[in-house]
Design an enzyme around this catalytic site. Structure first.
Site, PDB file in Angstrom:
ATOM      1  N   CYS A  80      -4.693  -2.416  -0.028  1.00  0.00           N
ATOM      2  CA  CYS A  80      -4.809  -1.167   0.529  1.00  0.00           C
ATOM      3  C   CYS A  80      -6.457  -0.968   0.423  1.00  0.00           C
ATOM      4  O   CYS A  80      -7.055  -1.447   1.019  1.00  0.00           O
ATOM      5  CB  CYS A  80      -3.900  -0.215   0.023  1.00  0.00           C
ATOM      6  N   HIS A 172       1.310  -1.921  -0.476  1.00  0.00           N
ATOM      7  CA  HIS A 172       1.207  -1.926  -2.109  1.00  0.00           C
ATOM      8  C   HIS A 172       2.446  -2.614  -2.638  1.00  0.00           C
ATOM      9  O   HIS A 172       3.461  -1.805  -3.124  1.00  0.00           O
ATOM     10  CB  HIS A 172       1.512  -0.414  -2.372  1.00  0.00           C
ATOM     11  N   GLU A 174       2.587  -3.265  -5.607  1.00  0.00           N
ATOM     12  CA  GLU A 174       2.891  -2.960  -7.099  1.00  0.00           C
ATOM     13  C   GLU A 174       3.719  -1.645  -7.131  1.00  0.00           C
ATOM     14  O   GLU A 174       4.149  -1.023  -8.255  1.00  0.00           O
ATOM     15  CB  GLU A 174       1.285  -2.467  -7.524  1.00  0.00           C
TER      16      GLU A 174
HETATM   17  N1  GLN Z   1      -6.663   5.682   3.041  1.00  0.00           N
HETATM   18  C1  GLN Z   1      -7.299   5.094   1.778  1.00  0.00           C
HETATM   19  C2  GLN Z   1      -8.512   4.611   2.064  1.00  0.00           C
HETATM   20  O1  GLN Z   1      -9.197   4.457   3.236  1.00  0.00           O
HETATM   21  C3  GLN Z   1      -6.484   3.989   1.183  1.00  0.00           C
HETATM   22  C4  GLN Z   1      -5.102   4.395   0.913  1.00  0.00           C
HETATM   23  C5  GLN Z   1      -4.387   3.640  -0.136  1.00  0.00           C
HETATM   24  O2  GLN Z   1      -5.121   2.644  -0.873  1.00  0.00           O
HETATM   25  N2  GLN Z   1      -3.314   3.761  -0.437  1.00  0.00           N
HETATM   26  O3  GLN Z   1      -9.305   4.456   1.224  1.00  0.00           O
END
Ligand code: GLN
Length: 192
Positions: A80, A172, A174
């Site tokens: 992410c 994610h 995890e």
């Molecule tokens: N929206 C976040 C970003 O742009 C990422 C979100 C996340 O890691 N769950 O950094």
């Protein structure tokens, strides 16, 4: 001796990665400064806020050493916000590691879909769809020739990629009980 995996622990959900690594029999080390990168077999960059993690990485002089380790072939996995930080381009100015030859769109799934879970088939992960949890997730909008697409959503959005020793997932793993991707990453560190 099992693989020693660092988890960048500046902001975000690093503690969950540490727990899953313990569950798959890897050894986990939280990384907050460059000395703690010493002797690692791999590194995970967790989800969180990519702008904040990027700024803290620069403040604690971790960005240069992490780039060097990536160039020397150390497996690195971004989830992410971690995927955003590993991208070469996110269409705006923010501190990036610029490791994977992809462009990424942040918060790509719109307000009503800011968080959702969907089953995703991932290349190299056997045993059926992976329960992928997306939280204000990015999507990969273009990939270079050297980048393998490992997973797409039904609408075609690219959500997992690999460029040799570098792995990126928009979701994610995890936050689920499914250990297969962490096992896959530990396998990457053992194959080096
Ligand atoms: N929206 C976040 C970003 O742009 C990422 C979100 C996340 O890691 N769950 O950094």
């Amino acid at each position: 001796m099992s693989a020693l995996i660092g988890v960048l622990a500046l902001q975000g959900d690093f503690a969950e990665h540490v727990q899953v690594l313990d569950a798959v029999g890897g050894r986990a080390r939280q990384v907050r400064d460059a000395n703690q990168l010493e002797g690692l077999d791999g590194l995970i960059i967790p989800g969180g806020e990519s702008t904040t993690i990027g700024m803290l990485m620069e403040r604690y002089d971790l960005d240069g050493p992490i780039r060097d380790l990536a160039k020397h072939g150390m497996p690195i996995w971004g989830t992410c916000a971690g995927l955003i930080l590993m991208a070469c381009d996110v269409g705006r100015q923010q501190p990036l590691l610029e490791l994977i030859n992809i462009s990424v769109e942040r918060n790509a799934f719109g307000r009503q879909l800011e968080s959702f879970e969907v089953s995703v088939d991932i290349e190299g992960i056997s045993g059926g769809g992976f329960p992928a949890v997306f939280i204000r997730a990015p999507r990969v909008v273009s990939v270079g020739d050297d980048v393998e697409v490992l997973a797409r959503l039904d609408d075609g959005s690219i959500v997992a990629v690999r460029q040799k020793n570098l792995l990126g997932t928009a979701f994610h793993p995890e936050l689920t009980c499914d250990l297969r991707l962490h096992r896959y990453f530990v396998g990457m560190t053992e194959a080096v």
